[in-house]
Design a protein around this motif. Structure first.
Motif, PDB file in Angstrom:
ATOM      1  N   THR A  74      12.699  44.293  56.184  1.00 20.15           N
ATOM      2  CA  THR A  74      12.433  43.346  55.100  1.00 20.15           C
ATOM      3  C   THR A  74      11.380  43.883  54.139  1.00 20.15           C
TER       4      THR A  74
ATOM      5  N   ASP B 232      12.705  43.488  62.099  1.00 19.15           N
ATOM      6  CA  ASP B 232      12.903  42.638  60.929  1.00 19.15           C
ATOM      7  C   ASP B 232      11.838  42.898  59.877  1.00 19.15           C
ATOM      8  N   ALA B 233      10.592  43.020  60.319  1.00 18.55           N
ATOM      9  CA  ALA B 233       9.488  43.186  59.376  1.00 18.55           C
ATOM     10  C   ALA B 233       9.600  44.496  58.607  1.00 18.55           C
TER      11      ALA B 233
ATOM     12  N   CYS C 249      14.231  35.985  56.926  1.00 18.16           N
ATOM     13  CA  CYS C 249      13.100  36.068  55.990  1.00 18.16           C
ATOM     14  C   CYS C 249      13.487  36.818  54.723  1.00 18.16           C
TER      15      CYS C 249
ATOM     16  N   THR D 295       7.072  38.268  57.507  1.00 20.22           N
ATOM     17  CA  THR D 295       8.285  38.357  58.320  1.00 20.22           C
ATOM     18  C   THR D 295       7.951  38.592  59.777  1.00 20.22           C
TER      19      THR D 295
ATOM     20  N   ALA E 298       8.723  31.327  57.293  1.00 26.91           N
ATOM     21  CA  ALA E 298       8.432  32.265  56.203  1.00 26.91           C
ATOM     22  C   ALA E 298       8.036  31.513  54.940  1.00 26.91           C
TER      23      ALA E 298
END
Length: 208
Positions: free
Chosen positions: A181, A177-178, A65, A140, A113
């Protein structure tokens, strides 16, 4: 359930669609060279970590993402495929496993995404907070989690984790990841907006 042949066809279809959009035109944007080279240098190492260390549960960071927000979907897809090729070259993983990795860790979350980003641009206000918090963080989170669930449905189960706990484990893994990101995109918006192909000063900074 999906077999290796179906996964290969799906991955190839996504790459061909991206190439049909002529993503090399984006390379004329000088600001994208840095995130492109950083992706090719760093992401294969992150994808390779689970193959270098024997652990009961592989916690694998996607990064797809972030790459999509930086490069745009048409360029991100072939770049993620190339990342998979580099990962294959530096790990003992078989080719079929790399195809699954590219598909479920790269191409599918990147495509999800893109879809979520399009919905947010269509229905939510054009505001920097919507971009950083909505698209970069929550987008994400949802894209990576959905991709992991699809991978689970395709037969890629988590080792040593019961089916009842798999959803919780995948949800928690998506948060990594979120958070990364969302944090990096917020920094890029403030200091290096030229590194984000999906960012537009005219769109997000114009006051109504």
């Amino acid at each position: 359930m999906m077999d290796a042949y179906a996964e290969t066809l799906l991955a190839l279809a996504l790459v061909l669609v991206a190439l049909a959009l002529r993503p090399w035109r984006l390379l004329g944007h000088a600001g994208l060279h840095t995130p492109l080279l950083a992706t090719l240098a760093l992401l294969p190492l992150l994808w390779a970590v689970p193959y270098w260390h024997a652990v009961p549960l592989h916690l694998q960071w996607s990064g797809a993402c972030l790459v999509t927000l930086c490069l745009g979907w048409p360029l991100a897809v072939p770049v993620l495929a190339l990342v998979g090729g580099i990962t294959w070259a530096i790990t003992p993983a078989p080719a079929g496993e790399i195809v699954s990795l590219v598909l479920w860790q790269g191409l599918v979350p990147a495509t999800l995404a893109l879809a979520l980003g399009g919905l947010q641009r269509r229905f939510l206000p054009h505001h920097p907070l919507v971009y950083t918090l909505g698209r970069a963080f929550f987008g994400t989170l949802l894209a990576v989690f959905a991709a992991k669930l699809l991978a689970l449905w395709a037969g890629h189960t988590l080792p040593h984790v019961s089916e009842e706990l798999s959803w919780i484990a995948l949800w928690l893994m998506a948060w990594g990841d979120a958070i990364v990101t969302g944090m990096l995109v917020a920094i890029f918006v403030a200091y290096r907006p030229q590194w984000l192909a999906t960012w537009s000063d005219q769109l997000y900074l114009t006051r109504s």
